[in-house]
Design a protein around this motif. Sequence first.
Motif, mmCIF file in Angstrom:
data_model
loop_
_atom_site.group_PDB
_atom_site.id
_atom_site.type_symbol
_atom_site.label_atom_id
_atom_site.label_comp_id
_atom_site.label_asym_id
_atom_site.label_seq_id
_atom_site.Cartn_x
_atom_site.Cartn_y
_atom_site.Cartn_z
ATOM 1 N N VAL A 257 2.271 8.273 4.766
ATOM 2 C CA VAL A 257 1.764 8.300 3.382
ATOM 3 C C VAL A 257 2.038 9.673 2.765
ATOM 4 O O VAL A 257 2.489 9.770 1.613
ATOM 5 C CB VAL A 257 0.255 7.951 3.355
ATOM 6 C CG1 VAL A 257 -0.349 8.223 1.983
ATOM 7 C CG2 VAL A 257 0.052 6.494 3.754
ATOM 8 N N ALA A 258 1.817 10.734 3.524
ATOM 9 C CA ALA A 258 2.059 12.091 2.985
ATOM 10 C C ALA A 258 3.537 12.266 2.630
ATOM 11 O O ALA A 258 3.872 12.902 1.633
ATOM 12 C CB ALA A 258 1.624 13.133 4.012
ATOM 13 N N ALA A 259 4.426 11.700 3.464
ATOM 14 C CA ALA A 259 5.861 11.843 3.190
ATOM 15 C C ALA A 259 6.272 11.079 1.935
ATOM 16 O O ALA A 259 7.224 11.445 1.260
ATOM 17 C CB ALA A 259 6.657 11.334 4.392
ATOM 18 N N LEU A 260 5.550 10.006 1.638
ATOM 19 C CA LEU A 260 5.893 9.184 0.473
ATOM 20 C C LEU A 260 5.354 9.753 -0.827
ATOM 21 O O LEU A 260 5.915 9.539 -1.891
ATOM 22 C CB LEU A 260 5.350 7.757 0.653
ATOM 23 C CG LEU A 260 6.023 6.927 1.739
ATOM 24 C CD1 LEU A 260 5.275 5.619 1.959
ATOM 25 C CD2 LEU A 260 7.479 6.656 1.392
ATOM 26 N N ARG A 261 4.252 10.478 -0.745
ATOM 27 C CA ARG A 261 3.572 10.947 -1.971
ATOM 28 C C ARG A 261 4.408 11.954 -2.745
ATOM 29 O O ARG A 261 5.122 12.750 -2.175
ATOM 30 C CB ARG A 261 2.236 11.611 -1.608
ATOM 31 C CG ARG A 261 1.121 10.593 -1.542
ATOM 32 C CD ARG A 261 -0.243 11.225 -1.789
ATOM 33 N NE ARG A 261 -1.183 10.161 -2.093
ATOM 34 C CZ ARG A 261 -2.143 9.747 -1.261
ATOM 35 N NH1 ARG A 261 -2.285 10.319 -0.097
ATOM 36 N NH2 ARG A 261 -2.944 8.770 -1.640
ATOM 37 N N ALA B 92 0.843 -1.209 0.000
ATOM 38 C CA ALA B 92 0.000 0.000 0.000
ATOM 39 C C ALA B 92 0.871 1.248 0.000
ATOM 40 O O ALA B 92 0.601 2.219 -0.715
ATOM 41 C CB ALA B 92 -0.925 -0.004 1.217
ATOM 42 N N LEU B 93 1.941 1.228 0.796
ATOM 43 C CA LEU B 93 2.832 2.391 0.858
ATOM 44 C C LEU B 93 3.528 2.599 -0.483
ATOM 45 O O LEU B 93 3.653 3.722 -0.967
ATOM 46 C CB LEU B 93 3.866 2.198 1.981
ATOM 47 C CG LEU B 93 3.287 2.185 3.404
ATOM 48 C CD1 LEU B 93 4.343 1.752 4.420
ATOM 49 C CD2 LEU B 93 2.745 3.571 3.778
ATOM 50 N N ALA B 94 3.954 1.484 -1.117
ATOM 51 C CA ALA B 94 4.648 1.587 -2.408
ATOM 52 C C ALA B 94 3.709 2.133 -3.483
ATOM 53 O O ALA B 94 4.148 2.796 -4.420
ATOM 54 C CB ALA B 94 5.195 0.225 -2.811
ATOM 55 N N SER B 95 2.412 1.882 -3.324
ATOM 56 C CA SER B 95 1.462 2.308 -4.365
ATOM 57 C C SER B 95 1.349 3.834 -4.436
ATOM 58 O O SER B 95 0.897 4.370 -5.438
ATOM 59 C CB SER B 95 0.083 1.677 -4.119
ATOM 60 O OG SER B 95 -0.548 2.314 -3.012
ATOM 61 N N VAL B 96 1.744 4.531 -3.364
ATOM 62 C CA VAL B 96 1.648 5.996 -3.413
ATOM 63 C C VAL B 96 3.024 6.647 -3.544
ATOM 64 O O VAL B 96 3.123 7.849 -3.764
ATOM 65 C CB VAL B 96 0.949 6.569 -2.154
ATOM 66 C CG1 VAL B 96 -0.482 6.120 -2.073
ATOM 67 C CG2 VAL B 96 1.723 6.211 -0.888
ATOM 68 N N ALA B 97 4.099 5.856 -3.366
ATOM 69 C CA ALA B 97 5.451 6.439 -3.360
ATOM 70 C C ALA B 97 5.938 6.687 -4.775
ATOM 71 O O ALA B 97 5.490 6.052 -5.721
ATOM 72 C CB ALA B 97 6.408 5.508 -2.624
#
Length: 459
Positions: free
Chosen positions: A455-459, A372-377
């Motif tokens: 999530v915000a940091a990854l986007r 899930a994290l990779a999907s927004v990074a």
Amino acid sequence: MPTARIEAVAPDSPAAAAGLLPGDELLTVNGEAVRDVIRYQLQADEAVVELELRRGGMERQVVVEKRAGAPLGLALSGPVFDRVRTCDNHCPFCFIYQLPPGMRKSLSLKDDDYRLSFLYGNFTTLTRFTEADLERVVTEGLSPLYVSIHATDPELRARLLRNRRGATSLRWLHALLEAGVEVHGQVVVCPGVNDGDALDDTMLGILDRFPRLATVGVVPLGVSDYSTEAEMRPHTLAESRAVLDTVQRWQARFVDALGRRLVYAADEYYLMADRPFPALDEYDAVAQHENGIGMAATFADEVAQAVAGHAVTGVGPRAGFFASVEGAPAAGYRAPRASGASLAVVDASRDAPVALVTGEYGARVLEPLLPALASVARGPVRLIPIANRFFGGNIAVSGLLTAADVSAALADEPTGHRYLVPDVVLSDDRFLDGGRVADLPRPVEIVRTDGASLVAALR
Ligand code: SF4
């Protein structure tokens, strides 16, 4: 007489207009000594506040006029001015006795003060609680409070606290609950001492004598390499599972008897027992989130919500009274984790590969969330789980990672990657060993320890 030093005066505040200055010592408010920030806030609530100050060795009186209920605009030197009440217990599982030598003195303060319980959620054993304290808690509405129970059997509790008064001090818990004070309890479980039948007996004692408790957290003891207590040891897999089984069984009994679960096991237990975390709604209000109970389920939910683009309110660090009290710096207790100085240390491109720096338990919480994290990074995301060599033993939570261990892990990592570090490792911009973010061998980004911020940091 207790004295509160004024650390800062808010610009354009009533205190600034009255000429108060940082460095002034506050002696009395409306003729009454300033004992702590709780009392101070009540004292300073009036429309006309008379202050007795000392400046440059000279005493002076200042009258401040303002709207009743409006803050004076002062930041004071700490939460308690008439000395923090220290604990007179010698619990064999106390983590303060298990710190490596040479650590900051403020980390060794064994407080057992109901005021810090109210302000910061610190647990108190009530062994130094008095009738006057009870009266103050009730009349000033100091609720909720957090009480260490450990065992309801008097002899076992005295043994766990290594204090005869441990056998009787739960009478204050009874009195607090009878007076309508909201109290959250905790049981630190030491295998072979207060688990098994003793834990069952404690749960029965809670149902019998303290059914008004708001929640009870069941948490495992931590054992560092510096423990000198032969009897204190980490749980085995079977012991961890047995504790979870006991908690689950008692949740069902509490639901039957009281209509609510009341007792919850720490996230650490599910990791130690190699069992999945309960669903978030099984933690109800997640009232002991700060105590590591429901944190993992909350984090996973926050990530899912944020990835789906939903607004996330989150639980985060406990708000409560401390968030609204004027002039109550938390230094030494719950200091702010990171300031702009730490948050600004970034120099990798946003598209660079990302590594999430975390403790061993944190890695196990994050691993299932990686897709899930990779999907927004913007780049690939991986974990850097760091073993806690500083404390050793069974210490695996991210919050106890030190600069020494993080530095050793980052030194071998490539340059040009983004390294995200959760802010839970910091207190007042410092790691537990005193190290600073700027001294790490790679630039890192400090991210608030919640799923939405990650999530915000990854986007
Ligand atoms: S009551 Fe808390 S601070 Fe005091 S000895 Fe026990 S664990 Fe340590």
